[in-house]
Design a protein around this motif. Sequence first.
Motif, PDB file in Angstrom:
ATOM      1  N   SER A 181      24.936  13.762  70.825  1.00 24.64           N
ATOM      2  CA  SER A 181      23.788  13.771  71.726  1.00 24.64           C
ATOM      3  C   SER A 181      23.292  15.198  71.947  1.00 24.64           C
ATOM      4  O   SER A 181      24.038  16.168  71.780  1.00 24.64           O
ATOM      5  N   TYR A 182      22.015  15.318  72.318  1.00 26.74           N
ATOM      6  CA  TYR A 182      21.417  16.602  72.651  1.00 26.74           C
ATOM      7  C   TYR A 182      20.224  16.365  73.566  1.00 26.74           C
ATOM      8  O   TYR A 182      19.726  15.244  73.689  1.00 26.74           O
ATOM      9  N   GLN A 183      19.775  17.441  74.240  1.00 19.39           N
ATOM     10  CA  GLN A 183      18.670  17.336  75.179  1.00 19.39           C
ATOM     11  C   GLN A 183      17.383  17.843  74.544  1.00 19.39           C
ATOM     12  O   GLN A 183      17.365  18.891  73.903  1.00 19.39           O
ATOM     13  N   LYS A 184      16.299  17.106  74.731  1.00 16.53           N
ATOM     14  CA  LYS A 184      14.986  17.537  74.269  1.00 16.53           C
ATOM     15  C   LYS A 184      13.936  17.043  75.256  1.00 16.53           C
ATOM     16  O   LYS A 184      13.877  15.855  75.557  1.00 16.53           O
ATOM     17  N   GLU A 199      15.111  14.884  78.021  1.00 15.72           N
ATOM     18  CA  GLU A 199      15.671  13.583  77.680  1.00 15.72           C
ATOM     19  C   GLU A 199      16.910  13.738  76.794  1.00 15.72           C
ATOM     20  O   GLU A 199      16.992  14.667  75.989  1.00 15.72           O
ATOM     21  N   THR A 200      17.855  12.834  76.947  1.00 17.40           N
ATOM     22  CA  THR A 200      19.036  12.813  76.088  1.00 17.40           C
ATOM     23  C   THR A 200      18.742  12.008  74.837  1.00 17.40           C
ATOM     24  O   THR A 200      18.345  10.834  74.925  1.00 17.40           O
ATOM     25  N   ASN A 259      20.325  25.408  77.656  1.00 15.65           N
ATOM     26  CA  ASN A 259      19.333  24.413  77.236  1.00 15.65           C
ATOM     27  C   ASN A 259      19.681  23.779  75.886  1.00 15.65           C
ATOM     28  O   ASN A 259      18.940  22.930  75.393  1.00 15.65           O
TER      29      ASN A 259
END
Length: 464
Positions: free
Chosen positions: A72-75, A78-79, A138
Amino acid sequence: MKLSSKALLALAISSITATAYAEPASQDFVPTTLAGTSAQSEAKGFIEDFTLGGTTRNWYSHESKYRGGTFSYQKHGETRTDRNRTNWVQGTILNASSGFTQGTVGVKTEVAVYNALVLDRSKRDIKGGSNRTLADSNGDAVDQWSKLGLANVQFRVSNTTLTAGRQNFSSGIVDTIGNRALPSSFEGVSFNSEEFSNLSFQGGVFDRVSPRTEQSLSKFRSEYGNGVETDKVSTLGVNYQPLKSLKTSFFAANVKDFWNQYYFGATHELGDAQQLGLTTGFNYYKTVDEGKKEMGEIDNDTFSLSLGLTHQAHSLTFAYQQVNGNEYFDYLHETNGIYLANSLTSDFNGPNEKSFQIAYAINMAEYGVPGLKFNAYSARGWDIDGTHYTGNNGRAKFAYDGIQSQDGEKHQEYGVGASYALQSGPLKATTVRATYVEHRGSEFQSDGSIKEFRLVTTIPFNIL
């Protein structure tokens, strides 16, 4: 999950891998005598023995999870998830080391600058970086960064050296780990004494670790625990060779408010590898809780036994490993303090777990291609049972939270690898290593199901 260099470099088929010998291994007794020479008496001088050099390593890894597993990652707040993760980093070490001054007490200094250049900077690819690529809060890659990896002063009398500062250290419990673009190191004081012919002593007290993929120093924590930290690790041990064919070591460590841990290792060689050689390796750990029991109640006995058969270019290794305890066999994060034979992509260290590995390796030097090696292995673990774990020491959160769901879990792992080391020329000793590993776990086995391809090129260089 710890991705061990012993697996992904695929050279540690067991904690002891049989190698070729020109003559049969001698079983003669080795008497303990004073060392024949004094290393300090041969000191050349602070400037006269100065060296400047290092290594640069191109480290690439591509992972894919399957059976429903995702990264998973944040963009944009949003996950997001997908199955793949890629990390590509160039790590360079520039090491400046003086010689020892002459006289009864020799003094030496060592400083090494570590630099990382990120070659794949995609947030989606690195997935937050983990312990592979340094990322900010981030999730963006830190494009380039540097730190002091080593910075110490050493004092030597005869064959005994005291080191203070940031340093490397190697033992069965506290050991520098180097399976990323850059290695870890430790902050503290240590000693190494080799005053006897076949008997040496090591010890150290460390309060911080310099992680593989971080700029700052960190407190110590465990590999499998709940993130709690400690700021003092003390260790002491001895290496002893009673026979020419038998080497042993014993180390003890106190990790403040975590545990007391004891390690015994032995390696025995028998026969002639040109005909048939046998290498036997045994490793044993005893871990018990201590002090404030920040990791909960621990009473764990874990061992591995490996048998390696070698005939000329070929080696075949069998390794059995067993955990006796209702918690993981655990060790310190950012160390390689796990000398068990089946520490691979998975450490095969679940509660009450049993595991078996079979591995094959071939050294192509016997066929006229020195420096070229291939290997393959298969390992299976079974009977993982954490249902009896109650070691939370009255805390709201269990030290090994979630282990109670592991009831009869099992897993398997396969790996293949090839490496080549240049034998001559300006790039002599440069190594290229390619490995592919696949791990498949049952529903609640902690490592999950994952595939990884890794390509690592390491180039040493000397300036002075």
